[in-house]
Design an enzyme around this catalytic site. Sequence first.
Site, mmCIF file in Angstrom:
data_model
loop_
_atom_site.group_PDB
_atom_site.id
_atom_site.type_symbol
_atom_site.label_atom_id
_atom_site.label_comp_id
_atom_site.label_asym_id
_atom_site.label_seq_id
_atom_site.Cartn_x
_atom_site.Cartn_y
_atom_site.Cartn_z
ATOM 1 N N GLY A 48 0.835 -1.190 0.000
ATOM 2 C CA GLY A 48 0.000 0.000 0.000
ATOM 3 C C GLY A 48 0.871 1.241 0.000
ATOM 4 N N GLU A 74 -2.003 -0.344 3.323
ATOM 5 C CA GLU A 74 -1.364 -1.653 3.473
ATOM 6 C C GLU A 74 -2.397 -2.716 3.869
ATOM 7 O OE1 GLU A 74 1.654 -2.455 2.786
ATOM 8 O OE2 GLU A 74 3.020 -0.778 3.111
#
Length: 225
Positions: free
Chosen positions: A98, A135
Amino acid sequence: MAETDGKWVRMALKNSKVWAESDGKGNFVVNNGKVKIKYKLDQEQEYTARVDNLAPVETLKNKPKTAPKASASKKIPKYVAEEKPDLPENAIIAYTDGASSHNPGPAGLGVLLKYKGHAKEISQYIGETTNNVAELSAILVALQNIKKRELPVRIFTDSKYSFGVLFQGWKAKANVELIAKIQNEISKFRDIKCYWVKGHADNPYNEIADKLATDAIKNHQNGTD
């Protein structure tokens, strides 16, 4: 009789032996209730300890041995691909990443799914949020895109935060709902494991996931998503 070396006197401090500063006549040199100490005579670094915390060295012999206390926080095992994680032949491999510009800011996620000779790439813009949310979201999207949940699944992430709150029992102070949603997805798989990998360490699959995440942000900003 206490062991001495010039102005230093051998004493006990908690469970350790130290050298405490004295005037050479058996009296501690005290300043604001504290005395200078050293753990070794030849070390330059000096510390201070409260006088009432010092005791004769002989007291150490009478203290029962106790087991070391467990660490209050769990340490993350540094699982990396090079350390040969458990990878069954029929495992579905997911590399996730991410990214968030300015954190928080425009964010994207990247997922690389691998199964035998097949690969699937996912690059998705998720709006303005934090890097941790990006993430976590990458792992969620990876799980949602795996249909054969009876197969072994191995997730690789370079996010210690995601690895900790999802697989190491860390107590989450933020993103609680998102974490609960991911854990619900995890529970649907028979055999799932996660490994932390070091980011930007020439791991080609991790680099692909990273590029997919950053490209999602760039493409949105350029109006091409």
